[in-house]
Design an enzyme around this catalytic site. Structure first.
Site, short mmCIF file in Angstrom:
data_model
loop_
_atom_site.label_atom_id
_atom_site.label_comp_id
_atom_site.label_asym_id
_atom_site.label_seq_id
_atom_site.Cartn_x
_atom_site.Cartn_y
_atom_site.Cartn_z
CB SER A 18 45.02 38.69 43.75
OG SER A 18 44.12 39.78 43.79
N GLY A 51 24.49 66.51 51.96
CA GLY A 51 23.37 65.59 52.10
C GLY A 51 22.79 65.16 50.78
CD GLU A 70 39.96 43.85 33.30
OE1 GLU A 70 41.03 43.88 32.67
OE2 GLU A 70 38.89 44.24 32.83
#
Length: 408
Positions: free
Chosen positions: A136, A365, A388
């Site tokens: 980032s 389950g 992204e």
């Protein structure tokens, strides 16, 4: 300028139905196998190339659709089939967008066809931006590109990570630092042609989801590329760097870097991928709830289940609206004055995570086993809030855009 509409025209509906058929008949039956194998599904990509889905022509037609809905519609249908296989089919597109966003007409015409190859000789491409210490935080990028004026070559050194098709690609698009003093403004993008010495694949990652998509490190050791491989050309780069230096001195407006230009253009498409995965999980959960009986009646008769399904569908439709709006704005040259691209990616990504988790819960389950696809869909959905631009980064972009302040 095309008017914004939520109604697909006849041609778009035909393409949508064609893609949906391919996703249902080819992608879905292969999804579990390639998820388990954690390998690139070359036979499926080959089939997509044969029918014209994996091709420059197809993506160009969708990319230049004046309504802006071609790409998000295509992404939603393919990712409805399976996220891992679909990303293997469309992963080349990020590199292509990188060239479209930053390259000259000559570079676009030269390199994008080589990224796809043809039905008889399929190729893939990779976009390489993230690094071990720079995800980032693009300003922390360390991969360097140094210009050798005597030879008119750029010399690249560094390590990229999280690269879709990294190392196996025919063409790599690499973002590198050309002026360290400018931080993220001192970046540029380069084409690394096939079989260039010095480029190699590093670690291949074994992932939580989207396992059919190849993700790896790309190592660059004295990689030399011709000056013509600098996207946009050196004259344009020198002009941009000069403006950035002047603005830095004056404390002026930010200048977008090469990587961010690519991500900004692709964010609504990522949102559409998330919508496709969310819709797939919702449909499985809805069908299951209508047929699964407990205490003598279908479980959808219980408000606890029915209300979840109502919320799931509402969120999916809202996400699609945001994605389509941003896509329409982008193709019609409207500025994202409220960070609409980031909004679409943020909301759709978070919707995919939430909806797939709800689908697992509704199946109980069974939803936790690999016998049912929602388990895989839930694993796949986690990536949308990460790659992204994480959800946190999208919120930062939105907040900065709305406030005009450098929020940290």
């Amino acid at each position: 300028m095309a008017e914004f509409t939520m109604e697909l025209n006849d041609e778009q509906k035909e393409v949508r139905d064609w893609l949906h058929g391919f996703a249902a008949d080819v992608i879905r039956p292969a999804a579990a196998e390639w998820d388990e194998r954690e390998e690139t599904p070359w036979p499926v990509i080959q089939e997509a190339a044969k029918v014209g889905i994996y091709s420059l022509d197809f993506y160009a037609q969708q990319y230049f659709d004046p309504t802006g809905l071609g790409i998000p519609m295509a992404m939603e249908e393919l990712f409805w089939g399976d996220a891992g296989i679909a990303l293997s089919i469309v992963g080349t597109g990020l590199a292509a967008v990188g060239v479209l966003a930053n390259g000259t007409e000559e570079q676009i015409g030269t390199w994008i066809p080589q990224m796809y190859g043809d039905a008889n000789d399929v190729k893939v491409a990779a976009f390489c931006s993230s690094e071990p210490d720079a995800g980032s935080d693009v300003a922390s990028m360390r991969t360097r590109a140094v210009y050798d004026e005597a030879k008119d070559e750029w010399v690249l050194n560094g390590t990229k990570t999280w690269a879709t098709n990294g190392g196996i690609a025919n063409v790599h698009v690499v973002v590198a630092v050309v002026d360290p003093e400018l931080g993220s403004k001192g970046h540029a993008s380069f084409i690394v042609p096939p079989n260039t010495p010095g480029l190699s694949q590093g670690q291949k990652f074994k992932k939580h989801g989207i396992r059919a998509s190849h993700t790896a490190e790309v190592v660059l050791e004295d990689v030399r590329v011709p000056g013509s491989c600098l996207l946009g050309g050196k004259e344009k780069l020198d002009e941009r760097l000069a403006r950035a230096r002047e603005r830095a001195k004056a404390g002026g407006e930010r200048v977008k870097n090469a990587a961010m230009a690519t991500f900004e253009a692709s964010r609504p498409a990522v949102g559409a991928m998330a919508v496709g995965t969310a819709r797939a999980a919702y449909e499985v959960a809805l069908d299951y709830a209508k047929t699964r009986e407990q205490f003598g009646r279908p479980i959808i008769d219980n408000q606890g289940v029915a209300f979840q399904l109502a919320d799931m569908r509402t969120s999916i439709d809202a996400a699609r609206l945001l994605v389509w709006r941003a896509s329409w704005m982008a193709v019609n040259g409207k500025q994202f004055t409220a960070a609409e691209g980031s909004m679409s990616k943020l909301f759709a990504s978070e919707t995919a995570k939430k909806v797939t988790a709800q689908a697992v819960q509704i199946l109980g389950g069974n939803g936790y086993t690999r016998e049912y696809p929602v388990e895989r869909m839930h694993r796949d959905a986690a990536i949308y809030t990460i790659f992204e631009g994480t959800s946190e980064i999208q919120r930062l972009v939105i907040a900065r855009t709305l406030s005009g302040m450098s929020i940290r």
